[in-house]
Every structure is written in structure tokens, then in C-alpha cells.
Scaffold this active site. Structure first.
Site, PDB file in Angstrom:
ATOM      1  N   ILE A 270       0.881  -1.184   0.000  1.00  0.00           N
ATOM      2  CA  ILE A 270       0.000   0.000   0.000  1.00  0.00           C
ATOM      3  C   ILE A 270       0.913   1.228   0.000  1.00  0.00           C
ATOM      4  O   ILE A 270       0.998   1.999   0.964  1.00  0.00           O
ATOM      5  CB  ILE A 270      -0.936  -0.028   1.227  1.00  0.00           C
ATOM      6  CG1 ILE A 270      -1.582  -1.394   1.369  1.00  0.00           C
ATOM      7  CG2 ILE A 270      -2.027   1.062   1.098  1.00  0.00           C
ATOM      8  CD1 ILE A 270      -2.443  -1.826   0.183  1.00  0.00           C
ATOM      9  N   HIS A 271       1.595   1.401  -1.121  1.00  0.00           N
ATOM     10  CA  HIS A 271       2.687   2.371  -1.244  1.00  0.00           C
ATOM     11  C   HIS A 271       2.301   3.765  -0.710  1.00  0.00           C
ATOM     12  O   HIS A 271       2.980   4.344   0.118  1.00  0.00           O
ATOM     13  CB  HIS A 271       3.091   2.527  -2.714  1.00  0.00           C
ATOM     14  CG  HIS A 271       3.441   1.253  -3.414  1.00  0.00           C
ATOM     15  ND1 HIS A 271       4.688   0.659  -3.333  1.00  0.00           N
ATOM     16  CD2 HIS A 271       2.703   0.459  -4.229  1.00  0.00           C
ATOM     17  CE1 HIS A 271       4.701  -0.437  -4.075  1.00  0.00           C
ATOM     18  NE2 HIS A 271       3.513  -0.594  -4.620  1.00  0.00           N
TER      19      HIS A 271
END
Ligand code: RIB
Ligand code: CA
Length: 346
Positions: A270-271
Site C-alpha cells: 500500500i505504497h
């Protein structure tokens, strides 16, 4: 064609001279004094979770979401931003559309990962709000002029809008307290071996931003690939019982399906949420000081963030550190932060 999934996995050797963790330079909000925040985004599966996190955290005051073409065409990103804010109970947060494509060069998209419309197979109810006609750069500029508090910007898509802001309103650079950027990588890229998507999509814009002198935190793949969720985490998001949690679950499960199909992966990074979480939580992410330059040439390294962290080499080449770069995050804690956030949303 073998994808190399058979046989022993060879883990590439890490950098020879890992930079030491140092105290952060980015500001962090508090519930008593929330940090004024603008998110510039290409929603985007992980962008969506970053936006939800920004709304849920009392340490942040989300002033606007501006959009840029990246994961999907900018018209989809804008509609997604409107609908996500509405779903998360904040249709009042202004949205303004920015650049469709890069300053120069070809348009690059990540629809293979995020879906043609940018948010997988999710269909969200339309928002009662509309995009602000002034557009992304003008909206950011207006907020920077009108807000007495220092404003932080979290660019979590290609940096085109930020570069345009700096070119059109150079005098406003000093009113940007910090840029918490999702992008780049000390090591390997994800679009090419050299380049991470947000930088690769507009290297010229990224070069302008990293040369700007504005205080920067770069959350690159080195740290964002530690910030992963799996199916159990998706189930925890659903178990929050909120409609927003169910949306987050659907987005994560779409990403998990894709990585599962492509290479048997069981986790998804979940950059973008790392760049936002860093602004709300003081000790979640460990950073180190680097000199970061962007390769905007047309060679094999195009879009690479060239990160020099070795003090004596910086000295030898007359380089100064210009960014905090994320190097460490505790995955379990990161997951808890997201589950807690989506449990707070409607
Ligand atoms: O490389 C990851 C980045 O590219 C994230 O911002 C993701 O949303 C995509 O835009
Ligand atoms: Ca993004």
C-alpha cells in the site's frame, strides 16, 4: 516462457553501505494541531487507502485532493477522488483536476494493476460535489497563499502538477513546508529495473521537484514494499464493519487477485499510505538522509532516483543530502494503522 518462479529464489544483494537511520525532518501533526495537508494523487487502489487514512487521522487536516494522470486517465482519477471522498464522508474536501500526462514524453499508465477506471472493479456512488473549475495547480496555489499555517503536500502520483506549480508560481515554493512523496527507489524500480512508476511516468517533473530545495521525504519502494497487506488484513478491514472498510477491502482484494494471477503473490504494497501515515505518526517509518537526483535522460536509467547515502562519497562528489528517504516500517503496525483508520470512517 518461464517466469523464473521455479528453483531457488536468488535475493539480490542489498546496498553495500546502508545509510544509518536519522531523526525525521518531516513535520508531524497532532490532534491538537492537525497538519494542513494537500494530497496530489492518481487514485488508484493504494491512493484510495491513503486518502481514507488522511481523513481518519486526527493529526491531519485534508485541505484538498488534486489529481494527475497516472494509474488511470486523469478523468477517472478525478471521478475516483470525488467518489472516494464522498464515500469516506468528506465530499466537502475540494477536488481539482491536473495534468493528464507528463511534461514531455509518452503517457505511462498502470491500468494493468489498478484496472481501466483506476479502482479495480469497485463502483462507488457518485459524489454530490464537482471538481473545482480552477484546476489542480491554481487550487494548490490559492491554498498556499490563503493558509496561514505551513502546508504539507503529499504527492502520491506522477509529479507533473507539483513541477507545474513550481514553474508557474516559483514564489510559492517557500510556502510548502514539506513534500512527503511516494515515489522512487534506492534500489530496483517496478516499471523498469531502474525506475519506480511515479518517477518513470514523468522524470522531468521529478527532476524539477527534487532540485527545488523544498524539504522532501521520499517514500520509495525500499520502504513501501515493507508496507504490505494480505488476505487476512483485507478481512480485518471488512471486519471493521464500516462501509469505508468494505470499500478498502474490495480494493485490496482486487490488488491481491492481480498479484496472485501474475506471479502467485499473496501480498500487496500500500505504497501511498506510507507517505501519508508518516505525517500523522512520528515513529512509524525510519528514514535516512540521502542525496537524491533523478535520471531524466533517455537511457536505460530513465526515471531512476539516484540515491547517494554514503557521506564520504557525497563529500567527494560535492553532493548535499536533499531528502529523508524511507528505509524501515513495521508491517504489523502499519496494518493496524490502516484497520484503525477505516474503522473510524463511515
Ligand atoms: O509505484 C507505486 C506508485 O505507482 C503508487 O503511487 C501507485 O499508486 C502507483 O501510482
Ligand atoms: Ca498513486
Amino acid at each position: 516462457m518461464s517466469l523464473g518462479t521455479e528453483g531457488p529464489q536468488v535475493v539480490a544483494s542489498p546496498t553495500f553501505f546502508p545509510a544509518p537511520a536519522v531523526p525525521r525532518s518531516a513535520p508531524v501533526g497532532t490532534a491538537a494541531r492537525p497538519l494542513p495537508l494537500i494530497i496530489d494523487s492518481d487514485p488508484g487502489l493504494d491512493d484510495a487507502l491513503a486518502i481514507g487514512l488522511a481523513i481518519a487521522r486526527p493529526e491531519l487536516e485534508l485541505l484538498a485532493v488534486t489529481t494527475v494522470g497516472g494509474n488511470a486517465d486523469v478523468r477517472h482519477c478525478t471521478e475516483n477522488a470525488l467518489r472516494l471522498l464522498h464515500a469516506f464522508g468528506r465530499a466537502d474536501v475540494p477536488v481539482a483536476e491536473g495534468a493528464e500526462g507528463p511534461l514531455t514524453g509518452a503517457v505511462v499508465r498502470a491500468t494493468a494493476i489498478h484496472g481501466e477506471g483506476g479502482i479495480g472493479r469497485s463502483v462507488l456512488p457518485p459524489s454530490p460535489a464537482s471538481p473545482r473549475p480552477e484546476g489542480a495547480v491554481a487550487l494548490i496555489a490559492r491554498i498556499l497563499r490563503e493558509t496561514t499555517e505551513p502546508v504539507v503536500i503529499a504527492p502520491i502520483g506522477p509529479l507533473t502538477n507539483i513541477a507545474l506549480l513550481l514553474r508557474l508560481h516559483p514564489g510559492l515554493a517557500e510556502r510548502i513546508a514539506h513534500l512527503s512523496i511516494m515515489g522512487g527507489s534506492i534500489g530496483e524500480g517496478n516499471v523498469t529495473i531502474s525506475a519506480e512508476f511515479n518517477i518513470y511516468a514523468d522524470p522531468e517533473a521529478a527532476d524539477i521537484v527534487f532540485r527545488s530545495g523544498i524539504p522532501i521525504t521520499m517514500m520509495g519502494l525500499d520502504v513501501t514494499h515493507q508496507a504490505t497487506l494480505d488476505a487476512a488484513a483485507a478481512a480485518r478491514l471488512r471486519a471493521t464493519g464500516t462501509a469505508s472498510g468494505a470499500i478498502a477491502t474490495e480494493l485490496v482484494e482486487f490488488a491481491l487477485d492481480r498479484v496472485g494471477q501474475w506471479y502467485g503473490g499473496t501480498t500487496t504494497a500500500i505504497h501511498d499510505a506510507v507517505a501519508v501515515a508518516h505525517l500523522a505518526i512520528d515513529d512509524l517509518v525510519g528514514v535516512a538522509r540521502y542525496n537524491v537526483r533523478v535520471d531524466a535522460t533517455d537511457g536505460l536509467g530513465r526515471g531512476r532516483t539516484v540515491c547517494e547515502g554514503l557521506a564520504r562519497r557525497m563529500q567527494r562528489h560535492g553532493l548535499e543530502p536533499n531528502a529523508d528517504v524511507g528505509i524501515r516500517v513495521e508491517r504489523e503496525r502499519f496494518e493496524d494503522v490502516l484497520v484503525d483508520a477505516f474503522g473510524r470512517l463511515p
